[in-house]
Design a protein around this motif. Structure first.
Motif, short mmCIF file in Angstrom:
data_model
loop_
_atom_site.label_atom_id
_atom_site.label_comp_id
_atom_site.label_asym_id
_atom_site.label_seq_id
_atom_site.Cartn_x
_atom_site.Cartn_y
_atom_site.Cartn_z
N ASN A 195 0.85 -7.60 0.51
CA ASN A 195 1.57 -6.83 1.52
C ASN A 195 2.33 -7.73 2.50
OD1 ASN A 195 -0.93 -7.70 2.55
ND2 ASN A 195 -1.00 -6.08 4.07
N TYR A 252 3.76 -1.81 6.12
CA TYR A 252 3.31 -2.88 5.25
C TYR A 252 1.83 -3.24 5.47
CZ TYR A 252 8.14 -3.55 3.82
OH TYR A 252 9.41 -3.37 3.31
N GLN A 272 5.40 -8.87 0.72
CA GLN A 272 6.40 -7.79 0.70
C GLN A 272 7.10 -7.68 2.05
OE1 GLN A 272 3.77 -4.68 -0.60
NE2 GLN A 272 4.38 -4.88 -2.74
#
Length: 309
Positions: free
Chosen positions: A197, A229, A200
């Motif tokens: 995460n 996120y 990302q």
């Protein structure tokens, strides 16, 4: 100065080490590295490292549980902390004597004994320098656990030896620490592997940062973005160097919103930006500083100040 610090350490039977809030590897490396160094060489002393633990540093170390009683007649050593407002655990005031060891500009000259070296890459490097003196002066020893902590602090504050603060002395100390035989590959994995995460979110930063014609960049990470996120403010701060590789980028700012303020993380490839940080109640190094603002309107003023710079 180094010998004065060593002599002071020898005088006290209780020693409590502090560092700054929202710690990074140099905060833990210098604080807990020095704690373990003192404990190894003076096993009869009671030595503690205090402060709120940051889960992102689980791979490195954990601070101790310290009672109010432990502070009575204790020597306080504060590492990597420029001003009293940033000292984690304000019980440092309960101690008997305060030593400050730091590499930030000495705007707040607190403490009874101060060793400040703004030329040092990190306070962990300064602890290596202290150890070299103590090895000759008092026959101090070091082990792999301590070397690992100090190496992590140096690596963290030099951006893996990429920042301008890296000197020959920095590399000499880092090389010497490696001779103690800790697992450097495992340490680097702990420092730089990230959860999916967070990676990302890094992709979001690359896709959405803005940079103007003057070479000033910025990215706004709102509470909603962080929630999307599933990343907290401390984890998001780990991404502040992500824009360093952008061609034409001269300086940049990360705005990271939490429930009460917007954290301002400033970085530069040349222009000195800690004056801007001070303007907004923060501070730090010439090329790496931090502050906080209350509103997005105030955040826009930070960007304008960077453009003027």
């Amino acid at each position: 100065m180094k010998r004065q610090i060593i002599d002071t350490i020898e005088k006290y039977e209780k020693i409590i080490l502090h560092r700054h809030v929202r710690p990074d590897p140099d905060a833990y490396g210098s604080q807990i590295g020095l704690k373990e160094l003192i404990q190894l060489n003076y096993p009869s002393k009671k030595v503690f490292a205090t402060g709120t633990h940051d889960e992102t540093l689980n791979f490195l170390a954990h601070p101790d549980e310290v009672s109010d009683e432990d502070f009575q007649d204790a020597l306080i050593i504060v590492t990597d902390t420029a001003n009293t407002e940033r000292i984690d655990d304000d019980r440092y005031k309960l101690g008997s004597y305060i030593v400050k060891i730091d590499h930030h500009p000495n705007d707040d000259a607190y403490g009874d004994l101060l060793w400040v070296n703004t030329e040092a890459s990190s306070v962990s490097e300064m602890i290596c320098e202290l150890f070299e003196e103590a090895k000759n002066y008092k026959q101090w020893k070091m082990d792999a656990s301590i070397a690992r902590l100090l190496f992590a602090g140096i690596v963290g504050d030099t951006g893996r030896f990429m920042f301008q603060s890296t000197t020959k002395q920095t590399m000499d100390f880092a090389g010497e620490l490696l001779t103690y035989g800790f697992d450097s590959t495992n340490l680097f994995n702990g420092m730089y592997e990230v959860e999916r995460n967070l990676l990302q979110l890094k992709g979001y930063v690359y896709a959405n940062f803005e940079m103007d014609e003057t070479g000033v960049g910025h990215i706004k990470l709102t509470k909603e973005i962080l929630q999307k996120y599933q990343v907290d403010q401390s984890e998001a701060s780990l991404l502040v160097s992500a824009l360093a590789d952008v061609k034409g980028m001269k300086c940049w700012v990360f705005f990271i919103e939490d429930s009460s303020e917007i954290r301002v993380r400033l970085r530069s490839k040349g222009p000195v930006i800690n004056g801007i940080a001070k303007k907004y109640g923060g501070g730090g190094h010439p090329l790496a500083s931090g502050a906080a603002v209350k509103t997005w309107e105030e955040a826009a003023l930070v960007i304008e100040d960077l453009k003027k710079l």
